[in-house]
Design an enzyme around this catalytic site. Sequence first.
Site, PDB file in Angstrom:
ATOM      1  N   ASP A 289       0.864  -1.176   0.000  1.00  0.00           N
ATOM      2  CA  ASP A 289       0.000   0.000   0.000  1.00  0.00           C
ATOM      3  C   ASP A 289       0.910   1.239   0.000  1.00  0.00           C
ATOM      4  O   ASP A 289       2.138   1.143   0.144  1.00  0.00           O
ATOM      5  CB  ASP A 289      -0.975  -0.010   1.188  1.00  0.00           C
ATOM      6  CG  ASP A 289      -2.206   0.856   0.893  1.00  0.00           C
ATOM      7  OD1 ASP A 289      -2.162   1.640  -0.088  1.00  0.00           O
ATOM      8  OD2 ASP A 289      -3.204   0.768   1.623  1.00  0.00           O
TER       9      ASP A 289
HETATM   10  C1  BGC Z   1      -4.980   3.263   0.049  1.00  0.00           C
HETATM   11  C2  BGC Z   1      -5.201   2.206  -1.007  1.00  0.00           C
HETATM   12  C3  BGC Z   1      -5.039   2.804  -2.374  1.00  0.00           C
HETATM   13  C4  BGC Z   1      -3.683   3.462  -2.486  1.00  0.00           C
HETATM   14  C5  BGC Z   1      -3.405   4.070  -3.843  1.00  0.00           C
HETATM   15  C6  BGC Z   1      -3.717   4.054  -0.181  1.00  0.00           C
HETATM   16  O1  BGC Z   1      -3.635   5.153   0.668  1.00  0.00           O
HETATM   17  O2  BGC Z   1      -4.950   2.639   1.312  1.00  0.00           O
HETATM   18  O3  BGC Z   1      -6.450   1.621  -0.857  1.00  0.00           O
HETATM   19  O4  BGC Z   1      -5.203   1.820  -3.351  1.00  0.00           O
HETATM   20  O5  BGC Z   1      -3.603   4.485  -1.512  1.00  0.00           O
HETATM   21  O6  BGC Z   1      -4.142   5.193  -4.080  1.00  0.00           O
END
Ligand code: BGC
Length: 764
Positions: A289
């Site tokens: 993530d």
């Molecule tokens: C979130 C994810 C997301 C990623 C990319 C993160 O902050 O937890 O769910 O896919 O950002 O935008």
Amino acid sequence: MRKTPLVMRISKLLLTAVCFSAFSCAEKQLQQNDFISDLMSKMTLKEKLGQLNQQVAGEINTGSPQNTECGKAITAGEIGSVFNVIGVDKIKDLKTVAVENSRLKIPLLVGMDVVHGYQTIFPLPLGLSCTWDIEKIEKSAAIAAKESAANGIAWTFSPMVDISLDARWGRQAEGAGEDPFLGSEIAKAMVRGYQGTDLKADDKILACVKHFALYGAAESGLDYNTVDMSHLRMFNQYFDPYKAAVEAGVGSVMSSFNIVDGIPATANKWLLTDVLRKRWGFQGMVVTDYASIAEMQTHGLGELKENSVRALKAGTDMDMVTRGFLSTLETALNEGLISEDDINKACRRVLEAKQKLGLFDNPYKYCDGKIPVSVTYCAEHKAFAKELTEESFVLLKNENNILPLKKQGTIALIGPLVEARSDMAGTWSVAQDFSKYSTLKEAFEKYLNGSATVLTAQGCNLLDNEKTQNSIQKGHGTEPILRVDDEKALKEAVDIAKKSNVIICALGECAWMSGEGTSRSDLELPRPQKALLNELLKLKKPLVLLNFAGRATVLTKESKTVPAIMNVWFGSEIGAALCSVLCGEKSPSGKLTVSMPKSVGQLPLYYNTLISGRPVQDDNPEYIIFNSDYQDVSNGALYPFGFGMSYTKFEYSDITLSKTAVSESESLTAKVTVKNAGDYDGDEIVQLYIRDIYASICRPVKELKGFKRISLKKGESAEVEFEITPDLLKFYNYDLDFVLEKGEFEVMIGGNSREVKREKFEVK
Ligand code: BGC
């Protein structure tokens, strides 16, 4: 010569065909691997690490991306993937840099959080789950894939399948609620919708199941907070939807931010390798993530190099944003902390994902016009989104059948969400174009077309705290809901309400009061909205509360005072969908997939609980001393899991079982007759629950094991039959083996998790 019988000849032919196709598949696989091996043999270590590096592209001006930071890094072979770039031209420019300027011309993988639609926005995933309509959910993902593909996107960070039992956690909005069985069905449908059967198809994109694992179990509902859970519970309550996505062939997995067993998921080898790859057989790519490798330092686990090593060795293939892999793994290799094989494995998986999508055959795939940009928010997609949005609404109360409304007289439309155009799509709508979406006011005026007068007023501020409201709204690029003088706004609202025959209040959360980083400790309506509602109730007119929410909220007071309440979950077509449901063209049919608490103090709250030694029934009116009971609130949900009303009413017969005793390998069926005994046509979601009465570990009071959505005309009846297979009776025992234990089981069937018919059978 003796003739071979026809059947044998056919089976021989079939066998040859199967062998041939198995052979050609294996051969193809080998050729593909040869292709990747050949490519990897030409790659420098830096280029391999580049493939493991994912970046946000930053500001891209169409025409000269090679001069941007991102463009330079792509030219140097330092980026394998970028994400959240909006616009096919910009994406094509970036791809051109990879194809024309980088040494090995490896195509770029472009991702985006297409969470509930690209530009045609469906209800929030939580709202989608309230439809329990698996076919249509699959179709919504297919539409999202098609619009994404038309706009340059090859990869979506969806489905999010984290089970969430605590509505204080704002990301409850992004998942399918509290149940692993329903969550698994939805996970599979989303993967099928995005990926189809052939990822090389022009309108299919790579799915990414997230956040692995247990992100929804953050302590006290506080986003990013610690998770601490027994393995038994992980396997029996939380893991199924991730596993289901893997079984459906999901191409990628995103690890979660949270700690699991003391180690962040990002670097948790037990999760990413032992469970995901070895136990479940996942062969795709794992991405972290956002910046989570860097965040491991904040968690107190050393510095970037050490954490990059941990993440890689645990089974991570791609580093989202941190640049930890790119900047530290060469040194780590030289110091003997990792092997070249560790890097090669990750690099191969990234390249294989690109290959599966057909990007090596056509690096400009998704930018080549094969799916025209004109599919974006086209009439067909809009019409389907409206239909699905209608199915997602959950009617919680309808005293004296004040709904459906008559299309006549004067309707007062009141509340901070009445003209909040940029909030309508809801959280995580990265590529939305809200200028195209209607406000509620516009939708009602268009729909009623003069047959009734619509008067509108904002009535109050969204929140008391202006600073918080600003950071919620401006921080996410939505147009701020006006700050108003509370007294003046209230007077305006009361004035128009007095002139009206019915009052519709659009209250609750704005788009980004749910989603990432939106934990709340008070889940009642915000104070100014409650004050407005109370004043309007004093007029004693028919009043409908539209509760905009991205989670289970607390409506205990409203459940006593407001005549009609409906939960609604955003989406670009919400205005039109609300008009048709409120005016009775369609009967509401959504059912809750999260338990709505009576008080935030009950959280986490869910229907499939284990049973204490001193249980107290839901809604028991008197507090019982020395029992599992609160002194100040009765147990159970205000509105339980699976609950949702219709304009019509459904009656259930008793259950008929095909057998009352079966062997461990036998199935049985459970049947009920459901009658539409009301005055409207309608859809009902018939739910099957099972309880294992005695087992070697404690088992839940009931677990959802089947559901069917049926349509019944008024007066019509239907038989609904469920097959109960041995697999539905299994669970993970103390040794984490998936077993069926003999003994008695209870079968329950009903229209929600509380009101059920019951029968018993035995496995002998
Ligand atoms: C979130 C994810 C997301 C990623 C990319 C993160 O902050 O937890 O769910 O896919 O950002 O935008």
